[in-house]
Design a protein around this motif. Sequence first.
Motif, PDB file in Angstrom:
ATOM      1  N   PHE A  35      -5.499  -5.721  17.895  1.00  0.00           N
ATOM      2  CA  PHE A  35      -4.749  -6.254  19.027  1.00  0.00           C
ATOM      3  C   PHE A  35      -4.926  -7.767  19.185  1.00  0.00           C
ATOM      4  O   PHE A  35      -4.253  -8.378  20.022  1.00  0.00           O
ATOM      5  N   GLY A  36      -5.808  -8.343  18.403  1.00  0.00           N
ATOM      6  CA  GLY A  36      -5.985  -9.792  18.459  1.00  0.00           C
ATOM      7  C   GLY A  36      -5.370 -10.513  17.286  1.00  0.00           C
ATOM      8  O   GLY A  36      -5.721 -11.660  17.004  1.00  0.00           O
TER       9      GLY A  36
ATOM     10  N   TRP B 272       5.351  -8.519  18.390  1.00  0.00           N
ATOM     11  CA  TRP B 272       4.235  -8.457  17.448  1.00  0.00           C
ATOM     12  C   TRP B 272       2.948  -7.990  18.099  1.00  0.00           C
ATOM     13  O   TRP B 272       2.022  -7.547  17.396  1.00  0.00           O
ATOM     14  N   PHE B 273       2.849  -8.031  19.432  1.00  0.00           N
ATOM     15  CA  PHE B 273       1.721  -7.383  20.087  1.00  0.00           C
ATOM     16  C   PHE B 273       1.747  -5.879  19.805  1.00  0.00           C
ATOM     17  O   PHE B 273       0.714  -5.223  19.740  1.00  0.00           O
TER      18      PHE B 273
ATOM     19  N   ALA C 129       4.544  -2.505  24.845  1.00  0.00           N
ATOM     20  CA  ALA C 129       5.064  -3.858  24.615  1.00  0.00           C
ATOM     21  C   ALA C 129       6.459  -3.809  24.003  1.00  0.00           C
ATOM     22  O   ALA C 129       7.353  -4.568  24.401  1.00  0.00           O
TER      23      ALA C 129
ATOM     24  N   HIS D 177       1.954  -5.703  14.943  1.00  0.00           N
ATOM     25  CA  HIS D 177       0.820  -5.747  14.018  1.00  0.00           C
ATOM     26  C   HIS D 177      -0.139  -4.580  14.215  1.00  0.00           C
ATOM     27  O   HIS D 177      -0.555  -3.956  13.230  1.00  0.00           O
TER      28      HIS D 177
ATOM     29  N   ALA E 222      -0.194  -0.169  22.644  1.00  0.00           N
ATOM     30  CA  ALA E 222       0.700  -1.081  21.914  1.00  0.00           C
ATOM     31  C   ALA E 222       2.173  -0.806  22.173  1.00  0.00           C
ATOM     32  O   ALA E 222       2.960  -1.747  22.322  1.00  0.00           O
TER      33      ALA E 222
ATOM     34  N   HIS F  62       6.195 -12.706  20.789  1.00  0.00           N
ATOM     35  CA  HIS F  62       4.878 -12.347  21.319  1.00  0.00           C
ATOM     36  C   HIS F  62       4.825 -10.876  21.709  1.00  0.00           C
ATOM     37  O   HIS F  62       3.864 -10.166  21.368  1.00  0.00           O
ATOM     38  N   LEU F  63       5.833 -10.412  22.425  1.00  0.00           N
ATOM     39  CA  LEU F  63       5.843  -9.016  22.855  1.00  0.00           C
ATOM     40  C   LEU F  63       5.993  -8.074  21.668  1.00  0.00           C
ATOM     41  O   LEU F  63       5.295  -7.061  21.562  1.00  0.00           O
TER      42      LEU F  63
ATOM     43  N   MET G  98       2.281  -6.198  30.401  1.00  0.00           N
ATOM     44  CA  MET G  98       3.055  -7.040  29.493  1.00  0.00           C
ATOM     45  C   MET G  98       4.144  -7.786  30.239  1.00  0.00           C
ATOM     46  O   MET G  98       4.503  -8.922  29.873  1.00  0.00           O
TER      47      MET G  98
ATOM     48  N   TRP H 243      -1.756 -10.403  16.616  1.00  0.00           N
ATOM     49  CA  TRP H 243      -0.292 -10.343  16.608  1.00  0.00           C
ATOM     50  C   TRP H 243       0.357 -11.647  16.178  1.00  0.00           C
ATOM     51  O   TRP H 243       1.372 -11.630  15.483  1.00  0.00           O
TER      52      TRP H 243
END
Length: 846
Positions: free
Chosen positions: A317-318, A269-270, A234, A273, A231, A266-267, A685, A320
């Motif tokens: 990881f799914g 919160w990848f 990212a 979260h 994580a 996107h990057l 990423m 974010w």
Amino acid sequence: MNSETGFDPALYDRFPTEKQPDEDVEELNRIWAAPKGWGLLTAVNNNYIGFWYVATSFLFFLLAGILALGMRVQLAAPMQEFLPQDTYNQFFTMHGTVMMFLFAVPAVEAIGVMLLPQMLAARDLPFPRLSAYAFWAYFVGGLAFFCSLFVGLAPDGGWFMYPPLTSETYSPGLNADFWLLGIGFIEISAIAGAVEIIVGVLRTRAPNMTLDRMPMFAWAMLVFAVMIVLAFPAVILCTMLLEIERAFNWPFFDPTRGGDPMLWQHLFWFFGHPEVYIIFLPAAGLMSVMVTSIARTELIGYRLNVLALVATGFISFGVWAHHMFATDMPAVSTGYFSAASMAVSLPAGIQVFCWIATLASGKVQSTTPAHFVIGSIVTFTMGGLTGVMVGLVPFDLQVHDTYFIVAHLHYVLIGGMVFPMFAAFYTWAPMTSSKALSDKLGKWIFWLMFTGMHVTFLPMHLTGFMGMPRRVYTYLPGRGFDVLNLTSTIGSFILGAGILLFLFDLARNFRFSTEESAGNVYRGGTLEWLPSGLYSTRSIPVVHSRQPLWDNPNICDEVEEGRYFLPNAPTGTRETLITSPIRAEPQYVQLMPGPSPWPLAAAVFTAGFFLSLTVQAYMFGIFCGVIAVFSVLRWLWETDRPLPDKKEVDIGGGIMVPVAITGPKGHGWWALNVLMVVLGMIAFMAVFAYLYLYGINPEVWIDPPSLGETALIVGANGVALACTWIGRWILKRRAGGYAHDAPWVFQAIAAVILAGSLYLDMTGWQDIGLRPTESGMGAIVFMLMVLQGQVVIISLIMAAYLGFREARGLLTTPTNVTMDIVARFIAYSAIQGTALTLLPRLFLGG
């Protein structure tokens, strides 16, 4: 005989052996002794590093709490003027940033550094100097970052730093740069610690501590570290992108030139979260261990708990875009992320039910840890319920960016991490202190914190429902917020009073000691309660259950008398036993490095490098960077040293194992694999960013350079890859002694070829008119080359380092860990270079 290791498990029947001489203890104390006075700063023992790490993380917790109290005073009544708007923005940005980046993740990592060697009965984690570097980088960088608040340079764009608010146009000062470079630097520390933890958990467990016998905390730390590795790249990438955009005008997030600010979300919160679960999982591991000792019974559903930890790490990881429901995503996407948001609560629920079942099946003792554990279950469950609520898209759209989200976040983090941490303080303080903390005071502390927490954050659910937005520094009277905000402010001071009382308890009772401890006050059954010193444990026991101290009442005496593995120092140096990753069968003895000033120097000058970039003092930054690299190489110089007179040693019971080893069984091989995963995730990423920007605006993408040029670059990378293999093959063919016919030259040639192929790649794009400042395509294509340039520079440094070692006669044959690692890293660089070259040239030309 196990085919995996060549070890016969029947050899365990030789233990316990006879009592070993007392002189062995004196020798261990001499070898593992820490420096005195100022020299203590060079210590690498996990006892010291772990204690400093925990203390520093708690300091940042206090500092962030003080900022929170300031914000609550400002919001206690409408139209307050306690904090000006700009200062308030800095306070809430620093509060969130410090709590998430400087407290939550480092705190659980610090507890891991302190507890894991003892829990696993290892002498130390496998890379003690890396742990020291991780701590000092965190300490120096974190304090420098926090001090920006006192000179008016603290970031003020929120702990999530969304562009375009944080772009050069809307945040022209250095405030955002301090956040971007400071956080990027601190993440390096976190990743260094994750490498240490992964290899430590998998390779330094006590013999026969199979995966099915590991303490739940060790399982949790393993999943935690793997999640960091996947994580954190990212956030490293997105901070690099935004800082390069601000410094050099590369438009990654500028929609007028082919960029998109949504790429940042996107990057970020990848990473963002999964980070919530990165914080929660180690605390859950601590809870599982503490619940067992509180109830005086085995944990109900051990394997279910392990499955829940792994499932949480995978599902998180799914999730974010759970934070992006208000960004007008397609309905298919919102449906998927909504389902994933609710699914991730299931494994957490499994753990909670296992804890409740364990407490119900045992005899719960009314202790301070028990209070905090039960309070954690109650609070975290409430936060989890509101988490499922905000996973529903229609509901989330109503409460998005309101104080309902603030309440949910704090219920999850305080219930899921802060309360377990305080329970852990009371549980394990007797392991590092000559006096235990006061159980009576601890109960007062719990009730103050528990009451203050709910009085603070429960009303915020109503405040959010009524429409009060988060991150505002004031509000108008007559909106119905007055009483609720005043109640929250009162609650925050009750919570603060509990923490202040805890500081009093620390000052009154905690006395750090590596020689004597208060002992196993709460009757835990895991190995950290074995008699220990600076070397962690006198001898490394054979493990036959999940609670060895409960199942073998004599084990403490047997370990203290040296009746198990490594009762002495057979090589005359610091060492620990490396075991196989699945069944924990002895494989070899690792030589451990001792105290050194170089990790501290490397951390200080790395911090100087990043701070110099922040204030644009580039020449001084280059100087600091060079010194930092030199310091790292200097600390590594003493490793991989040959012991020609001790190829094998007796580790107890007449069992002989090698002293040095290379290849897949070596701990260095595992560490390099983890590092390559980190670099690969950064590249992955970046590929995602490329595809994302292309998908938004494909018509502005231009045709790539010619296929012939692409073939030349790929061919050069292939030649470099072949050179790395040839150099390793030549070294392995030697019968022994020293290699003077320069097999390292092949690694140097490979690194130079990679530099040349990168140059061809760059000039090829420049020749067709692509510029990084003109379009999103130019920016992201050149960013791919920047990432490749980083690994190429490291490859050149590593090849030069290898050459120096050969010149000094340190490149021993037929096996050499340094050669193995350098060759494999340069091979990785060649493979990454090929992938990043082919992506924009072959697949997405206009």
